[in-house]
Motif scaffolding. Structure first.
Motif, PDB file in Angstrom:
ATOM      1  N   PHE A 106      -1.977  10.796  -1.682  1.00 19.02           N
ATOM      2  CA  PHE A 106      -1.395   9.501  -1.354  1.00 19.02           C
ATOM      3  C   PHE A 106      -2.390   8.745  -0.495  1.00 19.02           C
ATOM      4  CE2 PHE A 106       0.788   6.797   1.795  1.00 19.02           C
ATOM      5  CZ  PHE A 106       1.153   5.779   0.908  1.00 19.02           C
ATOM      6  N   GLY A 204       5.381   7.299   3.030  1.00 20.08           N
ATOM      7  CA  GLY A 204       3.956   7.378   3.347  1.00 20.08           C
ATOM      8  C   GLY A 204       3.549   6.503   4.510  1.00 20.08           C
ATOM      9  N   SER A 208      -2.061   8.450   5.015  1.00 14.81           N
ATOM     10  CA  SER A 208      -2.505   9.115   3.793  1.00 14.81           C
ATOM     11  C   SER A 208      -2.516  10.634   3.966  1.00 14.81           C
ATOM     12  CB  SER A 208      -3.907   8.630   3.413  1.00 14.81           C
ATOM     13  OG  SER A 208      -3.937   7.221   3.260  1.00 14.81           O
ATOM     14  N   TYR A 245       5.721  13.553  -0.907  1.00 15.02           N
ATOM     15  CA  TYR A 245       5.002  13.142  -2.106  1.00 15.02           C
ATOM     16  C   TYR A 245       5.967  12.888  -3.267  1.00 15.02           C
ATOM     17  CZ  TYR A 245       1.055  12.466  -5.156  1.00 15.02           C
ATOM     18  OH  TYR A 245       0.147  11.884  -5.996  1.00 15.02           O
ATOM     19  N   LEU A 248       7.389   9.523  -2.800  1.00 15.13           N
ATOM     20  CA  LEU A 248       6.401   8.476  -3.087  1.00 15.13           C
ATOM     21  C   LEU A 248       6.223   8.286  -4.594  1.00 15.13           C
ATOM     22  CD1 LEU A 248       3.802   9.390  -0.338  1.00 15.13           C
ATOM     23  CD2 LEU A 248       5.082   7.254  -0.483  1.00 15.13           C
TER      24      LEU A 248
END
Length: 282
Positions: A106, A204, A208, A245, A248
């Motif tokens: 990400f 997020g 990152s 994740y 996301l």
């Protein structure tokens, strides 16, 4: 004047490469200028590499092997040299990256390093300092060789939409970078999703991160701060990273819609961009 600086071959991969180049060049009975003519470079460049002042490229190494008939010595060495140019704190992650079967990333602000063009990487890496920029760019591009293996890892990247609009290196660099993303998207083992502005608050927002998965070894979560990177195989961290994740991916546009958005931004925001020599990118 020929540079005869003494090197300690054990000091670093770059020093070893330079000492081997000097030894094998002299065994072939060539001076720096003569070898430079054969591999289409200057005697000065040969001297700088022999004295570990400049980092060799992979293409240069392949030319050396052909010119000196070394059986691939320099082509094998250059991978170690380029990896040694990565920051010390990043090298363990780069090593794990080569072993991963799946890389989930990400990225909130920048194109993932595995998908960066050399020009985009140069602009990113040069934002802080110009010191040894050629070597740093070459090292980043070298990491991308894992994508060309016979069995590459699955690389799945979710990027914030802001990445497409943050102009890094100028309009022409960005247009080429987005075109590169579209080209990479066509590979079976590369998937790119864009997290649109409309997603609002998302999982997020803390920054990152990467998730690496392996065949038979524990997963790893990797994060960075402004000083260094951090890797952990702690089960709680893996569980949290995987959860974030998954959210996301669910909030991001589909792979197909992401490609359409990338293409639209490429045309609408960056359009036709002049190259440095004045030509126009169609």
């Amino acid at each position: 004047m020929v540079n005869i600086r003494s090197l300690d071959p054990s000091a670093s991969p770059l020093d070893y490469y330079g000492s081997e180049l000097r030894r094998l060049r002299e065994e072939a009975g060539l001076n720096q200028g003569q070898l430079g003519e054969i591999v289409f470079c200057t005697a000065s460049l040969i001297g700088q590499i022999e004295t570990a002042k400049k980092v060799p490229t992979r293409r240069f190494s392949e030319q050396l092997d052909a010119a000196l008939m070394t059986g691939g010595v320099f082509t094998r060495l250059v991978g170690l040299v380029l990896r040694s140019q990565l920051p010390n704190w990043f090298q363990p992650y780069a090593e794990m990256e080569t072993k991963a079967t799946c890389i989930y990333s990400f990225q909130a602000q920048l194109v993932d390093g595995l998908l960066q063009t050399a020009a985009y990487a140069r602009a990113v890496l040069g934002a802080r300092t110009d010191d040894d920029l050629d070597g740093k760019v070459a090292a980043r591009v070298e990491r991308q060789r894992i994508l060309d293996r016979d069995t590459p890892p699955l690389v799945w990247v979710v990027m914030g939409e802001a990445v497409l609009h943050q102009e890094i290196g100028g309009g022409a660099v960005m247009r080429n970078q987005l075109a590169h993303l579209l080209a990479m998207q066509k590979r079976e083992w590369v998937k790119i999703q864009i997290l649109p502005f409309e997603a609002g608050a998302h999982m997020g927002l803390m920054g990152s991160f990467n998730l690496l998965r392996f065949e038979g070894d524990p997963d790893i979560v990797y994060t960075e701060d402004f000083v260094q990177g951090h890797m952990t195989a702690d089960p709680a961290a893996i569980k949290e990273g995987s959860l974030r994740y998954d959210h996301l991916q669910a909030a991001a546009l589909s792979v197909e819609d992401s490609a359409a958005l990338i293409a639209r931004v490429m045309e609408d925001r960056y359009g036709e961009q002049p190259e440095p020599d004045g030509r126009t990118l169609a």
